[in-house]
Write an enzyme that holds these catalytic residues in place. Structure first.
Site, mmCIF file in Angstrom:
data_model
loop_
_atom_site.group_PDB
_atom_site.id
_atom_site.type_symbol
_atom_site.label_atom_id
_atom_site.label_comp_id
_atom_site.label_asym_id
_atom_site.label_seq_id
_atom_site.Cartn_x
_atom_site.Cartn_y
_atom_site.Cartn_z
ATOM 1 N N ASP A 1 27.636 -34.982 -8.450
ATOM 2 C CA ASP A 1 27.526 -33.533 -8.676
ATOM 3 C C ASP A 1 29.019 -33.005 -8.526
ATOM 4 O OD1 ASP A 1 26.405 -30.741 -8.060
ATOM 5 O OD2 ASP A 1 24.691 -31.771 -7.092
ATOM 6 N N HIS B 1 27.942 -26.606 -5.162
ATOM 7 C CA HIS B 1 26.906 -27.184 -5.442
ATOM 8 C C HIS B 1 26.619 -28.533 -4.846
ATOM 9 C CE1 HIS B 1 23.330 -28.602 -8.054
ATOM 10 N NE2 HIS B 1 23.233 -27.520 -8.377
ATOM 11 N N SER C 1 17.621 -28.295 -8.414
ATOM 12 C CA SER C 1 18.582 -29.024 -7.688
ATOM 13 C C SER C 1 18.680 -29.044 -6.367
ATOM 14 C CB SER C 1 19.916 -28.210 -8.204
ATOM 15 O OG SER C 1 20.466 -28.320 -9.435
#
Length: 767
Positions: free
Chosen positions: A144, A217, A543
């Site tokens: 990520d 994220h 996600s």
């Protein structure tokens, strides 16, 4: 050991509290959050906190001071106000104080991560969590945007030493020292060579040259999968509770392969290098909340890397994508577990109070609860005779500035909020007749979304002829909402464009408004010219669903280390839920119509049942290679995916031993297809199963043989399924332009508890 946030029921208030707060010893004292308007603070006070303390000290108490108010917190950024333990009479005194805005009785729950473990049925001392010791010593690799190691979600309190088998390490770099890793975060690496070679700059101005997360994220996904318990987490008061990952005793190794560069792209070379390193380091689960556009598997680095990981026994979990359309599902290789996103039984609300508080309307909002719009002028339209359109440039800035605008239903709520912001409106009330949603960051002005059924209440109030006033009060979290789960509107639907003969996505997991850790130096929201920051953030997408599944895989891996990746996937798919918390079939979030396996695969993940599936559909490398032959890949192309170069196809088959069945119509209304499947018993004792088919009109299913007998653990039995589809005049819209039907084949254990269910779907070709 895991620090569980045990739930205690306080009968007096009927609220659920966590032991993160001390309850009062008095029956009359209660904790409250008091929101104040600091603009009304009397001039003698230098700070608003001194004002609050003065207010509390002036409250009446008994002679022995047993009911003296207790100050808990002062809120400066998330909201203006304070929290305190008060008696009912003391609360009444405060509510009569000039400047009082709102009172919130303090309530606590195990919300996602604060809530999704609870929603998924995970309990600290029962089921799969207890049996797996919360995923102890399983390593989850996260590819990520990096990690914020100082987050409380990555503290290693109570965790044993790092397993000796672990080969990974922590790399130093910009604002990241290897010493930042611990027994929870046992690996952190970064990969940017490919991006650098593409001519794009990566610098400390737009990202860190290190594993440190700039975008947030990666921190969010990592903490969702395996974050340590963090009491008191929230998003500006919303979703308050104890945040905890799905597998809180699992280890984390983070591989940063996505950087914020000038083009905001991830280089395939870097992603593949990250997968390669993760395999070497010894991860047990690999989670990728990212995807490349649909392309043949021999050109897709995730598909290629995932194949190698699968052969090493690593379960690879990937996001299905956020296109929301049919044939848009990403990461559809059959050796990948592809995850769709669903909602949970939690939502966030605000209250619209009209005039003299006699009329209240319940609306949706995630506007930060540090500001309440109190007693503002309500603007209804020109001459207050019709509702105002709030589309772009529809409002008159001079007319609506400083007022609460009541907007008619429009096409885009985000644009309506932007228009209110442009005109410097005090707030906005939006009518939503499409059941759409806004991301938390889109609430850049105080906004409440109401249902069309509430419009008449406001209209009637305005027509009463008085000066129209309204207050907008934010910060409410509700649990137990129905129906849930629903398929999120943005979640990509199947079939898979590259290989539609395999049903994708595989499984659905929570992916809507998920609370998890965030980077503290990156703004999560802007209100006017003010940037807001938070250690936790609500976010939505496949996600967010993906690390939920990765966490569940870690739990299963701890209990069943001998299961293959295909067996793990089968256990999760065949035990998933296909009904919601109302006892009815899972529906679509927006349309409210019955959803299809093309939307949710096997169903919504049920971790406790997945621990004990009874039977599994197992699959290995050879079958996947036969599948690639069935796709008519050349020897070279197969070699690219499998690393088996010069392979000559002796058997080509698109019929994998998969826990689902799909028939592609190819432009016809009638078609038949036969399938062969093999089931493996994963129970210690012999068992007998009977086939039960639930199929609608237009879908005829035959199973041969209808009864299977298994001698013991590891024994296998094969069976055949024939599906005849006739959708002439009987078709049912499933997704987008697709016509077809769906049903289920369930193998029910005779005299036992196991039910092994697989979806059967017919779908038209891409239009």
């Amino acid at each position: 050991m895991v620090h569980n946030c045990h739930v205690i029921l306080l009968i007096v208030l009927s609220f659920i509290f966590l032991p993160c707060m001390k309850s009062s010893q008095s029956n009359d004292l209660r904790p409250y959050i008091i929101q104040m308007d600091v603009s009304t603070m009397p001039s003698p006070f230098a700070t608003h906190e001194s004002w609050y303390f003065s207010m509390l000290s002036s409250l009446s108490v008994s002679l022995n001071d047993q009911d003296a108010p207790t100050h808990l917190y002062t809120y400066t950024h998330a909201m203006h106000g304070f929290s305190a333990v008060l008696t009912a009479s003391q609360l009444m005194q405060i509510e009569q104080t000039h400047g009082h805005v709102a009172t919130f009785p303090e309530s606590y729950a195990q919300l996602l991560t604060t809530h999704t473990p609870e929603f998924l049925g995970l309990k600290p001392n029962l089921g799969v969590s207890a049996a797996s010791n919360h995923g102890s010593d399983v390593v989850i690799g996260i590819i990520d945007t990096g990690v914020w190691p100082e987050s409380k979600s990555f503290n290693d309190e109570g965790m044993p030493p790092v397993p000796e088998r672990w080969k990974g390490k922590c790399e130093s770099g910009t604002q990241f020292n290897s010493s930042l890793c611990n027994r929870k975060l046992i690996g952190a690496r970064f990969f940017r060579k490919g991006l650098k070679q593409s001519g794009n700059r990566v610098s400390t101005k737009n990202d860190y040259n290190s594993p440190r997360d700039f975008l947030g994220h990666g921190t969010h996904t990592a903490s969702t999968a395996a974050g340590s318990p963090v009491p008191g987490a929230s998003y500006f008061g919303y979703a308050y509770g104890c945040a905890q990952g799905i597998a809180p005793m699992a280890r984390l190794s983070v591989y940063k392969a996505i950087f914020l560069d000038e083009t905001q792209k991830a280089a395939a070379t870097d992603v593949l290098a990250a997968i390669d390193q993760a395999i070497f380091d010894g991860v047990n689960v690999l989670s990728l909340s990212l995807g490349f556009p649909n392309m043949d598997y021999y050109t897709n680095v995730i598909a290629i890397g995932a194949f190698a990981a699968m052969e090493k026994g690593i379960v690879v979990v990937c996001a299905a994508g956020n296109d929301g359309m049919a044939y848009s599902v990403l990461n559809g290789a059959p050796w990948i577990m592809t995850v769709a996103a669903g909602t949970v039984d939690r939502d966030f609300f605000a209250k619209v109070t009209l005039g003299d508080n006699s009329k209240n309307i319940h609306g949706r909002s995630i506007f930060p609860s540090n500001k309440t719009v109190y007693d503002g002028d309500l603007y209804y339209g020109r001459g207050n005779k019709r509702m105002e359109s709030c589309d772009i440039f529809a409002l008159n800035e001079t007319t609506v500035k400083g007022k609460i605008v009541f907007c008619s239903a429009g096409d885009d709520m985000s644009e309506q909020i932007s228009e209110a912001n442009r005109c410097e409106a005090l707030g906005v009330i939006i009518v939503d007749n499409k059941k759409t949603f806004l991301l938390p960051g889109e609430y850049n002005v105080p906004a409440v979304i109401i249902d069309p059924t509430d419009v008449q209440v406001i209209k009637k109030y305005i027509k009463e002829g008085r000066t129209a006033k309204a207050s907008l009060i934010f910060g409410e979290t509700e649990l137990g909402l129905k129906p849930a789960p629903r398929v999120a509107s943005f979640s990509s639907r199947g079939p898979n464009y590259i290989s539609p003969s395999v049903l994708k996505p595989d499984i659905m997991a929570p992916g809507f408004n998920i609370l998890a850790a965030w980077v503290p130096n990156k703004s999560v929201q802007m209100i006017g010219n003010q940037n807001l920051y938070s250690d936790f953030k609500l976010d939505s997408g496949t996600s967010m669903a993906t690390p939920h599944v990765a966490g569940v895989v870690a739990l299963l891996r701890s209990i069943h280390p001998d299961w293959s990746p295909a067996a793990v996937r089968s256990a999760m798919m065949t035990t998933a839920d296909i009904i919601d918390n109302t006892g009815k079939p899972i529906t679509d979030m927006v349309a409210s119509t019955v959803a299809s396996p093309l939307d949710f695969g096997g169903g919504h993940i049920n971790p406790n049942r997945a621990m004990d599936p009874g039977l599994v559909y197992d699959t290995g490398s050879e079958e996947y290679i036969d599948f690639l032959c069935g796709l008519r890949y050349t020897s070279r192309q197969i070699g690219v995916v499998t690393q088996k170069h010069g392979y000559k196809c002796g058997k080509a088959s698109l019929d994998l031993n998969y826990p689902s069945f799909i028939v592609i119509m190819n432009g016809t209304s009638e078609v038949s297809r036969s399938f062969k499947r093999v089931l493996t018993n994963v129970e210690d004792s012999p068992s007998k199963y009977r086939a039960v088919v639930n199929a609608p009109a237009g879908l005829k299913v035959a199973v041969i043989p209808p009864v299977l007998f298994f001698k013991g653990k590891g024994s296998k039995q094969e069976f055949y399924v024939r599906v005849d589809v006739n959708i002439k005049g009987k078709g049912k819209g499933i997704t987008g332009k697709f016509l077809g039907n769906f049903g289920f084949l369930s193998w029910i254990e005779i005299g036992g508890k196991h039910v092994v269910r697989s979806p059967i779907v017919s779908a038209s070709t891409l239009q």
